[in-house]
Design a protein around this motif. Structure first.
Motif, PDB file in Angstrom:
ATOM      1  N   ALA A   4      50.479  57.147  29.609  1.00  0.00           N
ATOM      2  CA  ALA A   4      51.846  56.662  29.755  1.00  0.00           C
ATOM      3  C   ALA A   4      51.866  55.229  30.278  1.00  0.00           C
ATOM      4  O   ALA A   4      52.528  54.365  29.727  1.00  0.00           O
ATOM      5  N   LYS A   5      51.153  54.997  31.360  1.00  0.00           N
ATOM      6  CA  LYS A   5      51.085  53.660  31.948  1.00  0.00           C
ATOM      7  C   LYS A   5      49.696  53.459  32.525  1.00  0.00           C
ATOM      8  O   LYS A   5      49.026  54.394  32.937  1.00  0.00           O
ATOM      9  N   ILE A   6      49.299  52.223  32.572  1.00  0.00           N
ATOM     10  CA  ILE A   6      48.006  51.863  33.135  1.00  0.00           C
ATOM     11  C   ILE A   6      48.259  50.774  34.167  1.00  0.00           C
ATOM     12  O   ILE A   6      49.034  49.843  33.925  1.00  0.00           O
ATOM     13  N   VAL A   7      47.610  50.898  35.318  1.00  0.00           N
ATOM     14  CA  VAL A   7      47.686  49.836  36.315  1.00  0.00           C
ATOM     15  C   VAL A   7      46.266  49.341  36.585  1.00  0.00           C
ATOM     16  O   VAL A   7      45.334  50.131  36.723  1.00  0.00           O
ATOM     17  N   ARG A   8      46.149  48.037  36.589  1.00  0.00           N
ATOM     18  CA  ARG A   8      44.877  47.409  36.941  1.00  0.00           C
ATOM     19  C   ARG A   8      45.138  46.567  38.182  1.00  0.00           C
ATOM     20  O   ARG A   8      46.026  45.709  38.177  1.00  0.00           O
ATOM     21  N   TYR A   9      44.364  46.838  39.216  1.00  0.00           N
ATOM     22  CA  TYR A   9      44.543  46.125  40.479  1.00  0.00           C
ATOM     23  C   TYR A   9      43.277  45.343  40.799  1.00  0.00           C
ATOM     24  O   TYR A   9      42.171  45.849  40.670  1.00  0.00           O
ATOM     25  N   PHE A  10      43.461  44.106  41.204  1.00  0.00           N
ATOM     26  CA  PHE A  10      42.352  43.212  41.534  1.00  0.00           C
ATOM     27  C   PHE A  10      42.443  42.871  43.019  1.00  0.00           C
ATOM     28  O   PHE A  10      43.464  42.360  43.473  1.00  0.00           O
ATOM     29  N   LEU A  11      41.397  43.163  43.761  1.00  0.00           N
ATOM     30  CA  LEU A  11      41.395  42.997  45.215  1.00  0.00           C
ATOM     31  C   LEU A  11      41.709  41.561  45.632  1.00  0.00           C
ATOM     32  O   LEU A  11      41.210  40.607  45.039  1.00  0.00           O
ATOM     33  N   LEU A  12      42.513  41.432  46.686  1.00  0.00           N
ATOM     34  CA  LEU A  12      42.912  40.120  47.193  1.00  0.00           C
ATOM     35  C   LEU A  12      41.946  39.556  48.220  1.00  0.00           C
ATOM     36  O   LEU A  12      41.645  38.362  48.211  1.00  0.00           O
ATOM     37  N   ILE A  13      41.497  40.403  49.135  1.00  0.00           N
ATOM     38  CA  ILE A  13      40.731  39.915  50.286  1.00  0.00           C
ATOM     39  C   ILE A  13      39.512  39.097  49.864  1.00  0.00           C
ATOM     40  O   ILE A  13      39.327  37.979  50.374  1.00  0.00           O
ATOM     41  N   PHE A 107      46.590  30.382  41.422  1.00  0.00           N
ATOM     42  CA  PHE A 107      47.401  31.597  41.294  1.00  0.00           C
ATOM     43  C   PHE A 107      46.483  32.809  41.338  1.00  0.00           C
ATOM     44  O   PHE A 107      45.350  32.759  40.865  1.00  0.00           O
ATOM     45  N   ILE A 108      46.976  33.884  41.887  1.00  0.00           N
ATOM     46  CA  ILE A 108      46.170  35.089  42.027  1.00  0.00           C
ATOM     47  C   ILE A 108      46.844  36.216  41.251  1.00  0.00           C
ATOM     48  O   ILE A 108      47.941  36.649  41.604  1.00  0.00           O
ATOM     49  N   LEU A 109      46.175  36.663  40.207  1.00  0.00           N
ATOM     50  CA  LEU A 109      46.651  37.821  39.467  1.00  0.00           C
ATOM     51  C   LEU A 109      46.215  39.052  40.249  1.00  0.00           C
ATOM     52  O   LEU A 109      45.032  39.323  40.374  1.00  0.00           O
TER      53      LEU A 109
END
Length: 188
Positions: A4-13, A107-109
Motif C-alpha cells: 500500500a505504502k512504502i516509507v524510506r527513512y534516512f538517519l539524521l544524526i 539539504f537533507i532528505l
C-alpha cells in the motif's frame, strides 16, 4: 501483491555529525552574519529570537542546529493514467550562510513516502522515525567538531515548516503534537 505504502527513512544524526567534520560554516549564524536590522538570514527573524529566549540553554551553543522542514507530494508520472504519490521530506539546517545552506548538498532528505495515494492523516505513522530522532537530537548526541577540535553535545530543533496549504494541513498537527510531547518529556 502490491504494498500500500512504502516509507524510506534516512538517519539524521550521522549526517549532522558529518557536517561538523566538513562544514566550517555551522556556526556562521552566530559569528559572521550581518546584524544591521535587516532580514538577511533566518537568525534575524523574530521566531528565531523568540525560540532563543524560550530555550536559552539551547541558544548558548551556536553549534546547536536549527532546522526547517519542507514536504509536498507529487506524481512522478505526470499526466499519465497512473496514480502514484511520492512525498519527500526535506530538512534545511539554518546555521550556515544562505549561499551554503541553500545549496542542494546542504539539504537533507530524511524521508520518502510513496504509494498510490498521499499519506493523508496517516502521515504521523510515516513521520515516527523522524520525530523519534528529532527528540533524541533535542536531548543531545555526542559529536566531534573538527573546526574546534573538541567533542560536544549536539542538539537540534525544528523551528518551522515550509509547505503549501494541503501539506501544511497534514503536517502541522502531527509535528506540533510531537513537539509538545517532546517539551513535556524535557520539562518534566
Amino acid at each position: 501483491m502490491k504494498s500500500a505504502k512504502i516509507v524510506r527513512y534516512f538517519l539524521l544524526i550521522p549526517r549532522f555529525q558529518r557536517f561538523f567534520k566538513t562544514k566550517k560554516e555551522m556556526i556562521w549564524h552566530a559569528k559572521h552574519r550581518n546584524v544591521d536590522g535587516l532580514l538577511r538570514h533566518p537568525a534575524n527573524e523574530e521566531a528565531w529570537k523568540a525560540f532563543d529566549s524560550q530555550y536559552p540553554d539551547f541558544a548558548l551553543d551556536p553549534r546547536n542546529i536549527r532546522l526547517g522542514l519542507s514536504s509536498d507530494g507529487f506524481n512522478p508520472f505526470k499526466i499519465m493514467s497512473n496514480t502514484y504519490s511520492i512525498w519527500p521530506i526535506l530538512l534545511v539546517p539554518y546555521n550556515m550562510p544562505p549561499w551554503v545552506g541553500m545549496k542542494h548538498d546542504s539539504f537533507i532528505l530524511s524521508t520518502i513516502i510513496s504509494g498510490e495515494r498521499s499519506p493523508g492523516n496517516a502521515i504521523d505513522i510515516y513521520l515516527q522515525p523522524l520525530i523519534q530522532e528529532l527528540c533524541e537530537l533535542w536531548h543531545g548526541v555526542q559529536c566531534y567538531d573538527a573546526a574546534s577540535g573538541e567533542t560536544f553535545s549536539m542538539r537540534a530543533a525544528l523551528l518551522w515548516t515550509i509547505n503549501d496549504f494541503p501539506a501544511y494541513g497534514m503536517l502541522s498537527e502531527k509535528l506540533s503534537n510531537a513537539a509538545s510531547t517532546s517539551r513535556k518529556l524535557t520539562n518534566g
